[in-house]
Design an enzyme around this catalytic site. Structure first.
Site, PDB file in Angstrom:
ATOM      1  N   ASN A 219      -6.920  -2.849   1.727  1.00 61.29           N
ATOM      2  CA  ASN A 219      -6.792  -4.006   1.480  1.00 61.29           C
ATOM      3  C   ASN A 219      -8.147  -4.774   1.133  1.00 61.29           C
ATOM      4  O   ASN A 219      -8.895  -3.987   1.670  1.00 61.29           O
ATOM      5  CB  ASN A 219      -6.408  -4.519   2.974  1.00 61.29           C
ATOM      6  CG  ASN A 219      -5.084  -4.376   2.913  1.00 61.29           C
ATOM      7  OD1 ASN A 219      -3.880  -4.486   1.582  1.00 61.29           O
ATOM      8  ND2 ASN A 219      -4.224  -4.919   3.985  1.00 61.29           N
TER       9      ASN A 219
ATOM     10  N   ARG B 176       0.626  -1.212  -0.327  1.00 58.23           N
ATOM     11  CA  ARG B 176       0.117   0.398  -0.088  1.00 58.23           C
ATOM     12  C   ARG B 176       1.262   1.393  -0.237  1.00 58.23           C
ATOM     13  O   ARG B 176       0.716   2.198  -0.679  1.00 58.23           O
ATOM     14  CB  ARG B 176      -1.191  -0.052   1.096  1.00 58.23           C
ATOM     15  CG  ARG B 176      -2.236  -1.218   1.115  1.00 58.23           C
ATOM     16  CD  ARG B 176      -3.087  -0.857   2.145  1.00 58.23           C
ATOM     17  NE  ARG B 176      -2.879  -1.194   2.930  1.00 58.23           N
ATOM     18  CZ  ARG B 176      -3.003  -1.657   4.754  1.00 58.23           C
ATOM     19  NH1 ARG B 176      -4.351  -1.078   4.777  1.00 58.23           N
ATOM     20  NH2 ARG B 176      -1.948  -2.428   5.466  1.00 58.23           N
TER      21      ARG B 176
END
Length: 770
Positions: free
Chosen positions: A52, A34
């Protein structure tokens, strides 16, 4: 637009639109993906978000056509170091005019396409942190980041967020929390991140659990090790029992305490330069030793000077690993010598992983414990690998490797229970097959309980509701007993077919092959124990095309330990009376007990506690005992391992054998080989030469049989599988000889060739039948 990565093609149909959403599947959580996407978005002037969802990644991107295209190309073709992308789905979106790029909170969805990252060795940057006096994490034993640290051992559920791990019990301090929330740090969303102010603590105790007062637990541990003490150290996946590898007395004390007579202990050495002092090592072996997996690697001994003889007696290899946690690095920073680093258990039992269990069960072995207050949710032992023909092959799937997964054409939801020895379980979901860590021998109650607990844990994490269960056809296996107790469509599988299918699955082979399957034991379709098999088949079905001649072995399970019984059984079956008498009289002299051998012969004549087997593993045991290399095995395949260890590789001779035809099968008659071995013993031939000739004979038999079967069935693909192929000499020489003869040859690499690979073979077979 097409993107290629690892021979896979991901298609991004970018035209004039500037808004796209991608789902990225694979190992994409807990690896810094990320923040990586966040930084790339800034670099390419992309707005949108990343988050996620279960265990995949959602990336929504808005920008100019070229910028969006380049952005997705970069994140897919050059992902973070620990990431492994398996699938990418991308679709056009409506433009929502995001003003910036953000990292959103995790979400849940209905997908079952999930991945869990194995535990990862300490990265170089964290190693620098713990050795840097100016670092906040100087000498902190639980330092980690998105590039390293515990994963599988601490995770309780998905998505991989701190609250779903055992680190959820530790509230981050302000500084750690700031790092955790800052995309510009490598600890951004590093779920196990912590420091000495807010994370787990070390506790040094004596063997009774009384705290030892000291300024620095690791310095005190190093001091105790130098004094010859034995320490029980709690690591990522469980306890290790640790002592100086140079201290013969300490090593012997561990042997006696673990009830482990001869089985080699693993060594941990400081670095590659130290490894080179004691072992021969290739570039491939160096690479796997230094990899993020940090497994135990079997290496040929070069120099045994200083290393205690009892570390690895009677074998020509050391099992070596390098440091992989901050504790290890800090210990070696105290200038300690090579360490014995063996599993924290009494032989036959699973590894201890709780403070309470270690104090109760290891206090008779160790002098001190280095405990900590971080819970291990899933215990996992060290992985073991070796290098064959420049390929890394897995012997024991554990830390750094498990859970292992393989993308394939698996269409069903299957739960497979594996074998009984070297056990694993496997399951499949949405086209992915997953294999667990190694659990050992399920006849041991504690191992069986851990195995059942792990199955329930993985079913919960993956929300698996199996539709098919697959298990070994042997009615006495605990794994089969558990499998049969569950309510689902049952698909029993023959042991040796599962070995073959495991290799077919790994190499994505759907066609018929010649399967050369060599192992110690497994129930065959005629009710006898197989193990020297030549099969024709695919994942769905098989036909037995040949096998080693049956022998009647007396002693049941006890013969696997008292391998002199196996030797005597082979000798009793010899048709040449003089040679039989010579061999049996030799066994009487070796045992110093005429009555034992006479009783065994009587039992064979009257079929008392006997079984028929074609097992090549048992033949190896028998030859090891006939040569007086080992009469009683203290661990599985000890005789065979020691027999391989004494091979004189300069010897190219072999013994006689015959291949006979019987009911449309080829039968290998090895009696002429046994006669030749006994003649060489009578002539006092060197054992290393006899071992070489024996091994060369097995290689010649294998090549001869493969050639006959190719001519008969018009099949050119050969699969080599089964525990006997742990023998490097056998594997590499059969592989080379078959390749020279133009065969396509495959053997297990990532899926173990031993019984740990059986469970994935069962998945492959069950899926092909439904």
């Amino acid at each position: 637009m097409n993107v290629k990565k690892d021979n896979q093609e991901f298609k991004f149909k970018v035209k004039n639109q500037v808004a796209y959403r991608a789902k990225i599947y694979g190992i994409v959580q807990g690896v810094g993906f990320r923040p990586y996407v966040y930084k790339k978005a800034k670099e390419f002037s992309i707005s949108g978000f990343v988050n996620n969802m279960d265990s995949f990644l959602i990336v929504t991107a808005e920008g100019t056509k070229e910028k969006v295209k380049d952005f997705f190309l970069d994140i897919v073709k050059k992902p973070p170091e620990l990431a492994k992308i398996e699938k990418v789905e991308i679709r056009k979106e409506e433009i929502k005019a995001f003003t910036n790029f953000t990292i959103r909170e995790s979400e849940n969805s209905n997908t079952k396409l999930k991945f869990i990252l194995p535990d990862v060795a300490t990265c170089n940057k964290c190693r620098e942190d713990i050795l840097n006096k100016d670092s906040k994490r100087y000498r902190y034993a639980f330092t980690n980041c998105t590039l390293c640290g515990p994963r599988y051992s601490v995770i309780k559920s998905l998505p991989y967020d701190r609250c779903n791990t055992t680190m959820g019990d530790f509230k981050m301090c302000k500084i750690c929390d700031r790092e955790y929330k800052n995309p510009d740090t490598r600890r951004f969303h590093a779920e196990p991140t912590c420091c000495k102010d807010c994370g787990p603590k070390l506790i040094l105790t004596d063997k009774r659990g009384n705290k030892v007062q000291c300024l620095d637990e690791i310095k005190e541990c190093a001091k105790l090790i130098k004094e010859g003490k034995i320490i029980g150290i709690k690591g990522i996946g469980g306890f290790h029992i640790v002592c100086s590898a140079l201290n013969e007395e300490a090593v012997l004390r561990i042997r006696n305490g673990k009830k482990r007579k001869d089985k080699p202990f693993a060594l941990m050495l400081k670095d590659i330069e130290e490894v080179k002092k004691y072992c021969q090592i290739s570039k491939t072996e160096t690479n796997i030793l230094e990899s993020k997996i940090r497994p135990i690697v079997l290496l040929r001994k070069k120099n045994q000077k200083n290393i205690a003889k009892n570390v690895a007696p009677k074998v020509n290899k050391y099992g070596v690993m390098l440091p992989y946690t901050p504790i290890h690095y800090l210990l070696f920073n105290e200038e300690i010598e090579p360490l014995v680093m063996t599993s924290g258990n009494v032989s036959g039992n699973p590894i201890e992983y709780t403070n309470k269990g270690a104090l109760e069960n290891l206090h008779k072995i160790v002098d001190y414990f280095l405990l900590n207050d971080r819970e291990i949710n899933t215990p996992i032992d060290d992985s073991v690998v070796k290098v064959v023909e420049d390929k890394v092959t897995v012997i024991r799937p554990g830390r750094g490797i498990a859970p292992y997964y393989i993308m394939g054409k698996i269409k069903n939801k299957i739960l497979a229970f594996g074998a009984e020895m070297k056990s694993t379980f496997s399951f499949s979901l949405d086209g992915i097959a997953y294999m667990s860590q190694y659990f050992g021998d399920l006849k041991q109650l504690n191992s069986y309980e851990e195995y059942v607990k792990a199955i329930k844990n993985m079913k919960s994490i993956f929300e698996l509701k199996e539709e098919i269960i697959s298990f070994d056809r042997h009615p006495g296996y605990m794994s089969s007993f558990y499998g049969k107790s569950l309510n689902a469509l049952k698909e029993p599988v023959y042991h040796h077919h599962a070995h073959m299918a495991s290799c077919l699955l790994e190499h994505d082979i759907d066609k018929e092959v010649i399967g050369i399957i060599y192992d110690g034991t497994g129930l065959g379709d005629d009710g006898n124990i197989w193990g020297g098999e030549f099969l024709i088949g695919d994942r769905k079905n098989f036909k037995r095309a040949g096998h080693f001649k049956y022998v009647k072995i007396q002693g049941g399970d006890s013969s696997n330990v008292d391998i002199w019984k196996i030797a005597s059984s082979y000798l009793k079956a010899l048709e040449d009376k003089w040679t039989m008498d010579f061999g049996l009289n030799r066994m009487k002299k070796l045992l110093k007990d005429d009555l034992e051998v006479d009783n065994l012969c009587y039992a064979i004549d009257n079929n008392i506690n006997c079984y028929k087997t074609s097992s090549l593993g048992r033949l190896f045991d028998g030859v090891a005992a006939i040569l007086d290399i080992e009469l009683k095995a203290s661990y599985d395949a000890e005789g065979a391992i020691e027999l391989e260890g004494i091979i004189d590789e300069s010897v190219k001779e072999s013994y006689e054998y015959t291949i006979e035809s019987e009911e449309d099968q080829y039968i290998v008659n090895y009696n002429p080989m046994l006669l030749g071995i006994l003649k060489d013993i009578k002539n006092r031939e060197n054992k290393g030469k006899i071992s070489a000739k024996f091994h060369n004979t097995i290689v010649k038999i294998s090549i001869n049989m493969a050639t006959k079967l190719r001519e008969k069935f018009n099949i050119n693909r050969v699969v080599l599988s089964g525990g006997v192929f742990e023998n490097i000499y056998i594997l590499k020489n059969i592989y080379k000889a078959l390749s020279i003869k133009g065969f396509e040859v495959y053997f297990n690499e990532k899926i173990p060739t031993n019984d740990s690979g059986i469970s994935l073979g069962q998945v492959a077979i069950a899926d092909s039948r439904h």
